[in-house]
Design a protein around this motif. Structure first.
Motif, PDB file in Angstrom:
ATOM      1  N   ASN A  14       0.866  -1.063  -0.087  1.00 15.96           N
ATOM      2  CA  ASN A  14      -0.030   0.102   0.080  1.00 15.96           C
ATOM      3  C   ASN A  14       0.776   1.350  -0.065  1.00 15.96           C
ATOM      4  OD1 ASN A  14       0.812  -0.009   2.468  1.00 15.96           O
ATOM      5  ND2 ASN A  14      -1.081  -0.260   3.605  1.00 15.96           N
ATOM      6  N   SER A  15       2.440   1.302   0.022  1.00 20.43           N
ATOM      7  CA  SER A  15       3.150   2.293  -0.073  1.00 20.43           C
ATOM      8  C   SER A  15       4.425   1.867  -0.457  1.00 20.43           C
ATOM      9  CB  SER A  15       3.101   2.886   1.310  1.00 20.43           C
ATOM     10  OG  SER A  15       3.724   2.318   2.214  1.00 20.43           O
ATOM     11  N   LEU A  16       4.984   2.704  -1.164  1.00 17.55           N
ATOM     12  CA  LEU A  16       6.610   2.632  -1.536  1.00 17.55           C
ATOM     13  C   LEU A  16       7.522   2.235  -0.351  1.00 17.55           C
ATOM     14  CD1 LEU A  16       8.693   2.468  -3.669  1.00 17.55           C
ATOM     15  CD2 LEU A  16       8.690   4.813  -3.774  1.00 17.55           C
ATOM     16  N   SER A  17       7.282   3.174   0.795  1.00 13.31           N
ATOM     17  CA  SER A  17       7.915   2.889   2.071  1.00 13.31           C
ATOM     18  C   SER A  17       8.051   1.441   2.581  1.00 13.31           C
ATOM     19  CB  SER A  17       7.730   3.887   3.185  1.00 13.31           C
ATOM     20  OG  SER A  17       6.454   3.872   3.579  1.00 13.31           O
ATOM     21  N   ASN A  18       6.882   0.930   2.625  1.00  7.67           N
ATOM     22  CA  ASN A  18       6.342  -0.393   3.197  1.00  7.67           C
ATOM     23  C   ASN A  18       7.317  -1.304   2.414  1.00  7.67           C
ATOM     24  OD1 ASN A  18       5.010   0.243   5.441  1.00  7.67           O
ATOM     25  ND2 ASN A  18       3.075   0.133   4.696  1.00  7.67           N
ATOM     26  N   PHE A  19       7.075  -1.174   0.940  1.00  4.16           N
ATOM     27  CA  PHE A  19       7.633  -2.069   0.079  1.00  4.16           C
ATOM     28  C   PHE A  19       9.291  -2.351   0.170  1.00  4.16           C
ATOM     29  CE2 PHE A  19       9.411  -2.528  -4.286  1.00  4.16           C
ATOM     30  CZ  PHE A  19       9.436  -3.726  -4.392  1.00  4.16           C
ATOM     31  N   ASN A  20      10.005  -1.015   0.261  1.00  2.01           N
ATOM     32  CA  ASN A  20      11.260  -0.806   0.388  1.00  2.01           C
ATOM     33  C   ASN A  20      11.612  -1.569   1.600  1.00  2.01           C
ATOM     34  OD1 ASN A  20      11.844   0.362  -1.882  1.00  2.01           O
ATOM     35  ND2 ASN A  20      11.506   2.442  -0.911  1.00  2.01           N
ATOM     36  N   ARG A  61      13.903  -5.143   2.048  1.00  3.70           N
ATOM     37  CA  ARG A  61      15.146  -5.188   2.621  1.00  3.70           C
ATOM     38  C   ARG A  61      15.293  -6.235   3.893  1.00  3.70           C
ATOM     39  NH1 ARG A  61      15.048  -0.195   3.937  1.00  3.70           N
ATOM     40  NH2 ARG A  61      15.848   0.655   1.981  1.00  3.70           N
ATOM     41  N   GLU A  62      14.119  -6.374   4.394  1.00  6.13           N
ATOM     42  CA  GLU A  62      14.103  -7.098   5.491  1.00  6.13           C
ATOM     43  C   GLU A  62      14.396  -8.691   5.122  1.00  6.13           C
ATOM     44  OE1 GLU A  62      10.620  -6.663   7.653  1.00  6.13           O
ATOM     45  OE2 GLU A  62      11.229  -4.781   8.662  1.00  6.13           O
ATOM     46  N   MET A  63      13.824  -8.968   3.726  1.00  5.55           N
ATOM     47  CA  MET A  63      13.695 -10.162   3.347  1.00  5.55           C
ATOM     48  C   MET A  63      14.889 -10.668   2.584  1.00  5.55           C
ATOM     49  SD  MET A  63       9.520 -10.577   2.538  1.00  5.55           S
ATOM     50  CE  MET A  63       8.486 -10.203   4.113  1.00  5.55           C
ATOM     51  N   LYS A  64      15.334  -9.523   1.786  1.00  5.29           N
ATOM     52  CA  LYS A  64      16.442  -9.804   0.737  1.00  5.29           C
ATOM     53  C   LYS A  64      17.886  -9.379   1.258  1.00  5.29           C
ATOM     54  CE  LYS A  64      13.883 -12.135  -2.269  1.00  5.29           C
ATOM     55  NZ  LYS A  64      14.245 -13.460  -2.629  1.00  5.29           N
ATOM     56  N   GLY A  65      17.848  -8.172   2.185  1.00  6.38           N
ATOM     57  CA  GLY A  65      19.029  -7.711   2.716  1.00  6.38           C
ATOM     58  C   GLY A  65      19.595  -6.626   1.716  1.00  6.38           C
ATOM     59  N   ILE A  66      18.886  -6.236   0.959  1.00  6.16           N
ATOM     60  CA  ILE A  66      19.037  -5.427  -0.231  1.00  6.16           C
ATOM     61  C   ILE A  66      17.910  -4.555  -0.535  1.00  6.16           C
ATOM     62  CG2 ILE A  66      18.804  -6.962  -1.947  1.00  6.16           C
ATOM     63  CD1 ILE A  66      21.210  -5.767  -3.507  1.00  6.16           C
ATOM     64  N   ASN A  67      17.899  -3.096  -0.924  1.00  2.00           N
ATOM     65  CA  ASN A  67      16.788  -2.387  -1.425  1.00  2.00           C
ATOM     66  C   ASN A  67      16.578  -2.918  -2.795  1.00  2.00           C
ATOM     67  OD1 ASN A  67      17.903  -0.605  -3.252  1.00  2.00           O
ATOM     68  ND2 ASN A  67      18.777   0.389  -1.590  1.00  2.00           N
ATOM     69  N   PRO A  68      15.107  -2.561  -3.128  1.00  2.00           N
ATOM     70  CA  PRO A  68      14.874  -3.084  -4.509  1.00  2.00           C
ATOM     71  C   PRO A  68      15.630  -2.422  -5.680  1.00  2.00           C
ATOM     72  CG  PRO A  68      13.084  -2.505  -3.190  1.00  2.00           C
ATOM     73  CD  PRO A  68      14.058  -2.059  -2.369  1.00  2.00           C
ATOM     74  N   ARG A  69      15.980  -1.412  -5.532  1.00  2.00           N
ATOM     75  CA  ARG A  69      16.493  -0.427  -6.491  1.00  2.00           C
ATOM     76  C   ARG A  69      18.201  -1.174  -6.987  1.00  2.00           C
ATOM     77  NH1 ARG A  69      14.979   3.634  -8.652  1.00  2.00           N
ATOM     78  NH2 ARG A  69      13.649   4.181  -6.875  1.00  2.00           N
ATOM     79  N   ASP A  70      18.686  -1.512  -5.550  1.00  2.00           N
ATOM     80  CA  ASP A  70      19.869  -2.140  -5.929  1.00  2.00           C
ATOM     81  C   ASP A  70      19.902  -3.652  -6.344  1.00  2.00           C
ATOM     82  OD1 ASP A  70      21.521   0.177  -5.085  1.00  2.00           O
ATOM     83  OD2 ASP A  70      21.610  -0.360  -2.921  1.00  2.00           O
ATOM     84  N   TYR A  71      19.068  -4.160  -5.853  1.00  2.00           N
ATOM     85  CA  TYR A  71      18.371  -5.722  -6.447  1.00  2.00           C
ATOM     86  C   TYR A  71      18.251  -5.651  -8.020  1.00  2.00           C
ATOM     87  CZ  TYR A  71      16.133 -10.204  -6.736  1.00  2.00           C
ATOM     88  OH  TYR A  71      16.021 -11.698  -7.410  1.00  2.00           O
ATOM     89  N   LYS A  72      17.730  -4.678  -8.297  1.00  2.00           N
ATOM     90  CA  LYS A  72      17.042  -4.575  -9.729  1.00  2.00           C
ATOM     91  C   LYS A  72      18.751  -4.282 -10.496  1.00  2.00           C
ATOM     92  CE  LYS A  72      14.391  -2.063 -12.992  1.00  2.00           C
ATOM     93  NZ  LYS A  72      13.543  -0.820 -13.077  1.00  2.00           N
ATOM     94  N   LYS A  73      19.506  -3.536 -10.130  1.00  2.00           N
ATOM     95  CA  LYS A  73      20.769  -3.248 -10.597  1.00  2.00           C
ATOM     96  C   LYS A  73      21.520  -4.557 -10.693  1.00  2.00           C
ATOM     97  CE  LYS A  73      21.299   1.492  -9.322  1.00  2.00           C
ATOM     98  NZ  LYS A  73      21.942   2.594  -8.584  1.00  2.00           N
ATOM     99  N   MET A  74      21.523  -5.194  -9.660  1.00  2.00           N
ATOM    100  CA  MET A  74      22.224  -6.569  -9.478  1.00  2.00           C
ATOM    101  C   MET A  74      21.862  -7.470 -10.595  1.00  2.00           C
ATOM    102  SD  MET A  74      22.614  -9.114  -5.887  1.00  2.00           S
ATOM    103  CE  MET A  74      21.012  -9.394  -6.067  1.00  2.00           C
ATOM    104  N   ILE A  75      20.609  -7.636 -10.828  1.00  2.00           N
ATOM    105  CA  ILE A  75      20.288  -8.711 -11.957  1.00  2.00           C
ATOM    106  C   ILE A  75      20.290  -8.337 -13.244  1.00  2.00           C
ATOM    107  CG2 ILE A  75      18.809 -10.059 -10.079  1.00  2.00           C
ATOM    108  CD1 ILE A  75      16.404  -8.781 -11.240  1.00  2.00           C
ATOM    109  N   SER A  76      20.315  -6.857 -13.373  1.00  2.00           N
ATOM    110  CA  SER A  76      20.389  -6.448 -14.823  1.00  2.00           C
ATOM    111  C   SER A  76      21.473  -6.811 -15.655  1.00  2.00           C
ATOM    112  CB  SER A  76      20.258  -4.962 -14.807  1.00  2.00           C
ATOM    113  OG  SER A  76      19.226  -4.460 -14.253  1.00  2.00           O
ATOM    114  N   PRO A  77      21.418  -7.294 -16.744  1.00  2.00           N
ATOM    115  CA  PRO A  77      22.451  -7.777 -17.732  1.00  2.00           C
ATOM    116  C   PRO A  77      23.352  -6.796 -18.040  1.00  2.00           C
ATOM    117  CG  PRO A  77      20.557  -7.692 -18.949  1.00  2.00           C
ATOM    118  CD  PRO A  77      20.347  -7.296 -17.601  1.00  2.00           C
TER     119      PRO A  77
END
Length: 290
Positions: A264-270, A274-290
């Protein structure tokens, strides 16, 4: 979370092992457990799976081994059930074997210590990778075309590889214990299917508790005692897994992704990401990008 005590193919009840192939429009089993071990190869399909207290997405090419009495289910994405054309979209090959019977037979021929150690560890579930996954998959597929003695020889090769490989990830947490009983009813199977179909929208606690025929307080206690997760943690785990899946499939903005996955909010998502993956979504996206 309530799994049903399941009966595997009748041949396993009479013999030591059996191989089963599934070619279906979608996977339709309930969340369940059984004393037989199983190795499951997903040929074609995708969705979410639960193994013990581990909830994550799956797709074709996955090879998993489940030890005795480990609750599990593979549940397809919502669109599988919306198609009514009968097209085969869920394919799998599964090896079942009775570990007690197998150990008893092999103990008269060879030392079984390594195999027993593996089977004990497999009560947490294992997902294979690398050369071991390739070799195990090939042997499993060979079993589908073999008869009797040839199948047995291939099974022994599989057991030898399983006992030696280190190319796997343990799935259920180290403290996980199956607290389910065969006498439990199907209330949490209904709950799971509802969550899987509606996690991208708001799921109200009073609605899900009513589906389980319980009040909110009783439901929360029951749910956590079975899953070792709060209801909110469980749902957000599914949502974060779905977000990771979407990031690998298409280009999308993080803000849009949060709402598409049910937050319901971007802050909750972030925060939950981070709690579940140990990294924020933006950095995760960069990590998996070719």
């Amino acid at each position: 979370m309530k799994p049903v005590f399941a009966k595997v193919p009748e041949v396993v009840q009479n013999d030591v092992f059996a191989v089963r192939t599934a070619d279906l429009p979608y996977f339709s089993t309930e969340f369940h457990f059984h004393k037989e071990c199983q190795m499951n190869y997903i040929v074609q399909s995708e969705g979410r799976r639960i193994i013990g207290d581990r909830v994550e997405t799956f797709k074709g090419g996955e090879l998993v081994f489940l030890g005795s009495d480990l609750p599990h289910v593979w549940h397809n994405d919502k669109w599988y059930f919306e198609k009514n054309d009968g097209e085969i979209q869920a394919r799998s090959v599964t090896l079942f074997f009775d570990s007690d019977k197998l150990i008893e037979l092999l103990s008269h021929l060879i030392p079984v210590n390594k195999l027993q150690t593996f089977l004990k560890m497999a009560r947490r579930g294992m997902k294979f990778s690398g050369k071991s996954k390739k070799a195990l998959t090939q042997l499993l597929l060979e079993m589908t075309t073999q008869q009797e003695l040839a199948q047995l020889v291939t099974l022994l090769k599989i057991l030898e590889l399983l006992s030696a490989t280190t190319e796997y990830e343990l799935l259920a947490s180290s403290g996980y214990v199956n607290t389910y009983q065969a006498k439990d009813n199907d209330r949490m199977d209904r709950v799971f299917k509802y969550i899987f179909s509606n996690f991208t929208s708001g799921i109200k606690l009073d609605e899900i508790a009513a589906l389980a025929n319980m009040n909110k307080q009783a439901f929360c206690r029951y749910f956590k005692s079975r899953t070792q997760k709060t209801f909110t943690e469980f749902v957000n785990n599914i949502r974060v897994g779905h977000a990771c899946k979407l990031m690998t499939e298409k280009e999308c903005r993080i803000a849009e992704l949060a709402y598409d996955c049910g937050f319901n909010s971007l802050s909750n998502f972030n925060r939950f990401f981070r709690e579940m993956k140990g990294i924020n979504p933006r950095d995760y996206k960069k990590m998996i990008s070719p």
